[in-house]
Design an enzyme around this catalytic site. Structure first.
Site, PDB file in Angstrom:
ATOM      1  N   ARG A   1     -23.149  14.927  10.457  1.00  0.00           N
ATOM      2  CA  ARG A   1     -23.372  16.109   9.515  1.00  0.00           C
ATOM      3  C   ARG A   1     -24.218  15.476   8.210  1.00  0.00           C
ATOM      4  O   ARG A   1     -24.266  16.271   7.309  1.00  0.00           O
ATOM      5  CB  ARG A   1     -22.037  16.444   9.166  1.00  0.00           C
ATOM      6  CG  ARG A   1     -21.202  17.090  10.296  1.00  0.00           C
ATOM      7  CD  ARG A   1     -19.760  17.778   9.802  1.00  0.00           C
ATOM      8  NE  ARG A   1     -20.081  18.906   9.008  1.00  0.00           N
ATOM      9  CZ  ARG A   1     -18.975  19.521   8.573  1.00  0.00           C
ATOM     10  NH1 ARG A   1     -18.027  19.046   8.816  1.00  0.00           N
ATOM     11  NH2 ARG A   1     -19.219  20.363   7.264  1.00  0.00           N
TER      12      ARG A   1
ATOM     13  N   ARG B   1      -1.263  14.537 -17.826  1.00  0.00           N
ATOM     14  CA  ARG B   1      -2.105  15.455 -16.848  1.00  0.00           C
ATOM     15  C   ARG B   1      -1.155  16.492 -16.344  1.00  0.00           C
ATOM     16  O   ARG B   1      -0.151  16.323 -15.996  1.00  0.00           O
ATOM     17  CB  ARG B   1      -2.678  14.645 -15.718  1.00  0.00           C
ATOM     18  CG  ARG B   1      -3.839  13.875 -16.051  1.00  0.00           C
ATOM     19  CD  ARG B   1      -4.422  13.017 -15.196  1.00  0.00           C
ATOM     20  NE  ARG B   1      -5.407  12.144 -15.586  1.00  0.00           N
ATOM     21  CZ  ARG B   1      -6.624  12.318 -15.913  1.00  0.00           C
ATOM     22  NH1 ARG B   1      -7.145  13.476 -15.955  1.00  0.00           N
ATOM     23  NH2 ARG B   1      -7.346  11.208 -16.363  1.00  0.00           N
TER      24      ARG B   1
ATOM     25  N   PRO C   1     -12.982   9.901   6.585  1.00  0.00           N
ATOM     26  CA  PRO C   1     -12.302   8.396   6.520  1.00  0.00           C
ATOM     27  C   PRO C   1     -11.662   7.973   5.005  1.00  0.00           C
ATOM     28  O   PRO C   1     -12.358   8.477   3.882  1.00  0.00           O
ATOM     29  CB  PRO C   1     -13.201   7.372   6.925  1.00  0.00           C
ATOM     30  CG  PRO C   1     -14.592   8.165   7.018  1.00  0.00           C
ATOM     31  CD  PRO C   1     -14.208   9.603   7.004  1.00  0.00           C
ATOM     32  N   GLU C   2     -10.548   7.668   4.928  1.00  0.00           N
ATOM     33  CA  GLU C   2      -9.975   7.146   3.593  1.00  0.00           C
ATOM     34  C   GLU C   2      -9.785   5.807   3.480  1.00  0.00           C
ATOM     35  O   GLU C   2     -10.376   5.021   4.371  1.00  0.00           O
ATOM     36  CB  GLU C   2      -8.570   7.902   3.644  1.00  0.00           C
ATOM     37  CG  GLU C   2      -8.530   9.320   3.538  1.00  0.00           C
ATOM     38  CD  GLU C   2      -7.168  10.037   3.587  1.00  0.00           C
ATOM     39  OE1 GLU C   2      -6.315   9.337   2.705  1.00  0.00           O
ATOM     40  OE2 GLU C   2      -7.063  11.324   4.092  1.00  0.00           O
TER      41      GLU C   2
END
Ligand SMILES: [Zn+2]
Length: 287
Positions: A130, A168, A2-3
């Site tokens: 899990r 970056r 899930p985000e």
């Protein structure tokens, strides 16, 4: 996994059902993995506490708790110092974790690792086949409240957002997945946000112009908010606190649409691997 929109949807659903309720007692499974603080101390810490609110921080669900009433003074203060929460129960869903509000007679499904019995008779249950999820109890009278790593993509301002990516060299898609920069953006919303911002996923983060970064910031917030309105994306086994699936997956423009026509220009959606993750984009709409 899930985000942000899925976690937000779950947190809102749980909040609507348990805010104002009180934890009678907590039961935990014998597995060690899902417990960031020891199960026995969590059970002891949670018992008797009122649930003040449930909200999302990054990809974590935070239950703000009051004080358990002392036995001799049951009507004493229920808030901590300065009228704030006195403790927190922090839930990270990991890959397959689910936080559910159920009736007490609902069957206890396999892989249930926590059951919080509430005064209303309902139960707050954590199920995680899990066991990559994490449960943690914090006594705020003894330590600081939870603040996840990374900035909040729904509220971050333009200057702060641009500063995250300055200098970056890694691909912007990889930078978006880095939870210490922005919290809660995973594979789905990184791909969708980059599509709506018109940016190629492999473009170096540090080479994006200020205008591109601003477009990306706005696109990400829009995509995330839109997904929250639709109850998140149901891919694999995500369901909200009621066990209901979300609908944002029906509106994905690029994610897992390899070889299908772009909804904007008709070009076929391509797939590449960035930072070890499947990445989907339109070569015509994203430059
Ligand atoms: Zn296109």
């Amino acid at each position: 996994m899930p985000e942000l929109p899925e976690v937000e949807t779950i947190a809102r659903g749980v909040d609507a059902r348990v805010r104002g309720d009180r934890i009678v007692e907590a039961w935990f499974s014998r597995h060690r993995e899902p417990f960031k603080s020891a199960a026995a101390s969590q059970a002891k810490g949670l018992a008797g506490r009122p649930i003040l609110a449930v909200h999302r921080t990054g990809k974590h669900i935070v239950c703000e708790l009051g004080l358990a009433p002392a036995e001799d003074t049951p009507n004493a203060r229920s808030l901590g110092q300065d009228g704030r929460a006195a403790a927190q129960w922090i839930v990270h869903l990991g890959m397959t974790g689910r936080l559910l509000v159920t009736d007490p007679e609902a069957p206890v499904v396999p892989h249930t690792h926590a059951r919080l019995t509430l005064t209303s008779g309902r139960e707050l249950r954590f199920v995680d086949p899990r066991r990559f999820g994490r449960l943690e109890f914090r006594d705020l009278e003894k330590r600081e409240g939870f603040a996840g790593p990374g900035a909040e993509p729904l509220t971050i301002e333009a200057t702060e957002f641009a500063a995250l990516f300055r200098g970056r060299k890694l691909a912007i898609k990889a930078a978006l997945l880095n939870q210490t920069l922005l919290a809660g953006v995973g594979n789905i919303y990184a791909d969708e946000g980059l599509f709506h911002a018109g940016i190629r996923p492999r473009k170096s983060a540090g080479r994006l112009t200020r205008a591109q970064l601003e477009k990306l910031r706005v696109a990400l917030a829009e995509v995330l908010n839109h997904a929250i309105r639709l109850g998140g994306s149901s891919v694999s086994d995500y369901v909200d606190a009621n066990g209901v699936k979300g609908f944002f997956q029906l509106e994905h423009c690029v994610y897992q649409r390899t070889g299908e026509p772009c909804r904007r220009c008709g070009s076929l959606i391509r797939r590449v691997v960035v930072a070890g993750r499947s990445t989907h984009y339109c070569a015509n709409c994203q430059r």
